[in-house]
Design an enzyme around this catalytic site. Structure first.
Site: not given
Length: 402
Positions: A179, A199, A325
Site C-alpha cells: 500500500q 504489487s 481480499c
C-alpha cells in the site's frame, strides 16, 4: 450515471502510458527472455530495464529485485523462505494483529509447522508500541514482519525505528509495502529493511505482477521450484509485459509522487471534513495524521457498511468496507477488532481510498449524496430508533450473529 472510483487500495486502473508500453510484448516482442536466440534477447533487456526502474524507486540495486506474481506471493516468499532458511537458528516470528491476510495466514500456517508467532496488539488508533515489539524479541526470533501502511486505515508504521530495532538484535526485517510504494517515499536503506514486497496493480500497473526486494546476502529458500529464473530465487516464465508495466509505473510514480501526494491528501481531507461537518455520530478509524495521503476510514453509527456500499453503488460510487481480499466474509474486520472498535461500529466501517484520477467535483458529489443515504438507512435501523446504548448482553448476541 456518474462512475466515481474511490477504492484505489483494492486496485488501481492501469495507466494509459503503462498499457501502451506493455502492448508490444504481447505482439511482436513475444520471445521468452530466458531464451538465448534473437527473440529472447530482444525481450530480456526490457526485463532488466524494469528491474532498474523498480530498484530506483525504493533505493536498492537491481540485482536485489525479484519479480513475483503479486503481493501475497511476495509475502509468502519472504516469511516462509526465511522460516525454512533460518530454522536451525530459531523458530520465533514477530508480526502484528493488523497485517494483511497474506501475512497473517502465512504465519498461522507456520504455527502448524512448529513455529511460534507473536502477534503484537495495537492501540485504539491502530498504532504499535515499539517497547512491546522490542520486549517480544528473544534469542529464537528470526523474523520481524510489520506492514509499512495498513490497507484499511492507511496507518503508517514507524518502519525506520522498527528497522533499527531489528538491526540492533540482528533479526531479519520484512515489510509488506504493497500500500505504500508509489504513494510516499520508500527507502529500504534508510529503513534497514531486509525484505520488502510491492504489487503492480496498486500503482497503475496491471494485476499479476509484483516484486520482492531481497537485501544482498540474505539467505532465502525459494517458494517456487523449477527453472533457474531470477538467480534461482523464483522459478517460472517471466510475465514480461506485466514486468515492463510495473517498471514504467514505478518510474512514473517516483516522478509524480511529491505533487500527487499533496493533491490527493487535499482531496482526502476535503472529503473527511465534509463528512464530519454534515453527519453526526461518526468515528474516524485509524490515526488522525500518521496515515497514507489517500486513505479515509469512517464508521457511521447505527447502519451496516454493506448497506451503505450498496447505496453508493446505485449512485455509481465505488468504495469499500475494508480489504478486497476479505470481501465475502461476514466477520467484522480483524483490523477494527484489533483496535477495539465497537462491534456495531466495526460493521459500518467504510474505506475511501482516493487515487490520481479523482477530482474535487467527485468529492463534492460524494458529499452531496452521502448525508441523505446515511439518514435514510438510520431511519430504517432499529438501533437508531431505539436511541439507547446496547447492553453487554445485546452486544454479545450481535457478535454471535455476525
Amino acid at each position: 450515471m456518474k462512475h466515481i472510483y474511490m477504492d484505489n487500495n483494492a486496485t488501481t486502473a492501469v495507466r494509459p502510458e503503462v498499457l501502451e508500453a506493455m502492448l508490444p510484448f504481447y505482439r511482436e516482442q513475444f520471445g521468452n527472455p530466458s531464451s538465448v536466440h534473437w527473440a529472447g534477447r530482444a525481450v530480456s533487456g526490457a526485463v532488466e530495464k524494469a528491474r532498474e526502474q523498480v530498484a530506483t524507486l525504493i533505493n536498492c540495486a537491481p540485482a536485489e529485485i525479484v519479480f513475483v506474481s503479486c503481493g501475497s506471493e511476495g509475502d509468502n516468499m519472504a516469511i516462509k523462505g526465511t522460516a525454512e532458511a533460518l530454522r536451525e537458528k530459531g523458530n520465533h516470528i514477530i508480526t502484528t494483529s493488523v497485517e494483511h491476510p497474506a501475512v497473517l495466514n502465512t504465519c498461522e500456517y507456520l504455527e502448524k509447522q512448529g513455529f511460534r508467532v507473536t502477534y503484537l496488539p495495537v492501540d485504539k488508533d491502530g498504532m504499535l508500541d515499539l517497547k512491546e515489539l522490542e520486549a517480544a524479541i528473544t534469542a529464537e526470533t528470526i523474523l520481524i514482519s510489520v506492514m509499512w501502511a495498513n490497507n484499511e486505515t492507511g496507518n503508517l508504521y514507524p518502519i525506520e525505528e522498527i528497522g533499527a530495532i531489528a538491526r540492533k538484535y540482528k533479526v531479519r526485517f520484512h515489510t509488506d509495502a504493497v500500500q505504500t510504494v508509489g504513494k510516499i517515499p520508500v527507502d529500504v536503506q534508510k529503513a534497514n529493511v531486509d525484505l520488502l514486497v510491492l504489487s503492480g496493480h496498486k500503482l497503475g500497473a496491471p494485476k499479476g505482477v509484483g516484486a520482492i526486494y531481497i537485501r544482498r546476502g540474505t539467505r532465502m529458500n525459494a517458494l517456487i521450484h523449477g527453472g533457474h529464473q531470477e538467480r534461482n530465487r523464483r522459478a517460472g516464465t517471466y510475465n514480461v509485459a506485466g514486468i515492463v508495466g510495473l517498471g514504467l509505473a514505478c518510474e512514473l510514480a517516483g516522478a509524480e509522487m511529491a505533487e500527487s501526494a499533496v493533491r490527493i491528501a487535499g482531496l482526502r481531507d476535503r472529503l473527511q471534513e465534509g463528512i464530519m461537518s454534515a453527519i453526526p455520530e461518526i468515528k474516524l478509524n485509524g490515526h488522525p495524521t500518521r496515515r497514507l495521503p489517500n486513505t479515509l476510514n469512517i464508521s457511521f453509527a447505527y447502519i451496516e457498511g454493506e448497506s451503505l456500499l450498496l447505496n453508493f453503488d446505485m449512485k455509481g460510487i465505488a468504495a469499500s468496507s475494508g480489504s478486497a481480499c476479505t470481501s465475502g466474509s461476514l466477520e467484522p474486520s480483524h483490523v477494527m477488532g484489533a483496535m477495539c472498535v465497537d462491534v456495531v461500529l466495526a460493521h459500518s466501517s467504510t474505506r475511501f481510498s482516493l487515487g490520481r484520477d479523482n477530482t474535487e467535483e467527485e468529492v463534492d458529489y460524494v458529499l452531496e449524496i452521502l448525508p441523505p443515504i446515511v439518514q435514510r438507512l438510520r431511519e430504517m435501523s432499529p438501533l437508531y430508533n431505539r436511541k439507547e446504548p446496547l447492553s453487554c448482553e445485546e452486544c454479545q448476541v450481535i457478535r454471535k450473529v455476525h
